[in-house]
Scaffold this motif. Structure first.
Motif: not given
Lengths: 227, 227
Positions: A97-98, A100-101, B163-164, B166-167, B170-171, B174
């Motif tokens: 997921r990171f 992906e980010g 990027p972090l 954005h992640m 979802n959660q 990391i």
């Protein structure tokens, strides 16, 4: 059971180009699953499977439908656990997921700005109208205005891949010694640019170029077959 | 067995600041291992353990010495497999290297440019001479010249963490639902800036700020105790 992947193409259906669909193509090959790819035009997505999804990739596995590339990868991992893993465990699932980010927020915006005119040129006329309107609205510039900064973005791209380059000193893939779904995430972005614009703007000597070429070769050259 | 972590501090040894050492401090707490931290000045590193390492962190576990933060994390994972995992499996181990690549090449250069003057100010005189010479050579500017662009780099930092951010949709970490070593990698960078410059240049409403604050609270507030 038959697996169908609805993906995205322009007027030439033999050249599906969506980065998110390429992630799933690679994931299906990784799992060794036979599938039939059905590329759609942008304006055709809502017409299949009773409008189940507004976006592709859309996967139909038997009677089961799943959309969104990451959700599809999670579905494949859960449904086919005896086949090669796409994540290498729970930590890998989370950290993908990171990746992906990173791909979505650092790489995709630049590739969009490089490729938007090329994508428009390869679409069928009905898609062209939709695409021009939606993209010009999203990016705040006309396709013609965007063309003027294209070369600058091409020049920027190698530098934005520095985190990957730094990692490649330690290991050949984001997945370690072999590729995992996280590799396919970044691969999808560069494959999108390669198909749409004919560009791999990385010198032969760049380790990121070597990584990308090895992914083009993977799974009997599934990625390289489309150009 | 006694575990000793050699880390880095300025004239005030109660404020160890190295990002790489903070990764290891968090990793040791994560594993629930008792340890003694011995902060050294830059110019003191070569004087301990018969000059085993030119850099810190340097971990001594019984008679075993390991340097380099990632190698230390791998050592702890291998040596204490029955304690909470730092990687969540082989995929997570590999992808943590990508997170390291991101932190090292995107975040560290900017924090260096923000904090270099503050680091110089907190060092003992012998370290100051070494630090000024090596950093001015590496960065190609005097500390005084670097100060003029400091504010611009502070403004840039939140955007580089996209990027972090954005992640985090979802959660929460990391590592997924709980933190793993990959979280401590990025945490180490921001903790370095926080200790050295007193800055956490992220608005309260920023999910990255929330993520960082929760890591400061973790392990009985090990990170928050040093300011």
């Amino acid at each position: 059971m038959t697996i169908t992947l609805y993906s995205l193409a322009g007027a030439d259906v033999s050249r599906p180009f969506s980065p998110h669909c390429w992630k799933v193509v690679m994931a299906l090959h990784h799992k060794g699953l036979a599938f039939q790819e059905k590329p759609l035009p942008f304006t055709g997505i809502a017409t299949v499977e009773e409008g189940f999804s507004k976006t592709v990739p859309l996967l139909k596995d038997g009677a089961h439908l799943v959309s969104d590339s990451f959700r599809i990868a999670l579905y494949l991992e859960e449904t086919y656990p005896e086949r090669p893993s796409l994540f290498g465990g729970e930590g890998g699932k989370a950290m993908a997921r990171f990746v992906e980010g990173f791909s979505q927020t650092v790489i995709h915006p630049v590739i969009t700005r490089i490729a938007v005119g090329d994508i428009h040129a390869m679409l069928a006329p009905t898609d062209q109208a939709y695409f021009r309107e939606s993209r010009e609205k999203r990016l705040g510039q006309t396709l013609e205005q965007l063309a003027s900064s294209r070369e600058a973005h091409v020049q920027d791209l190698p530098g934005l891949l520095t985190p990957l380059r730094h990692m490649l000193v330690n290991q050949p893939f984001i997945g370690g010694q072999t590729p995992l779904f996280a590799d396919y995430i970044v691969f999808g972005a560069l494959q999108w640019l390669r198909i749409v614009s004919g560009l791999v703007p990385l010198p032969e000597s760049d380790p990121v170029r070597g990584w990308f070429e090895s992914l083009l070769d993977l799974h009997d050259g599934a990625g390289r077959k489309v150009a």
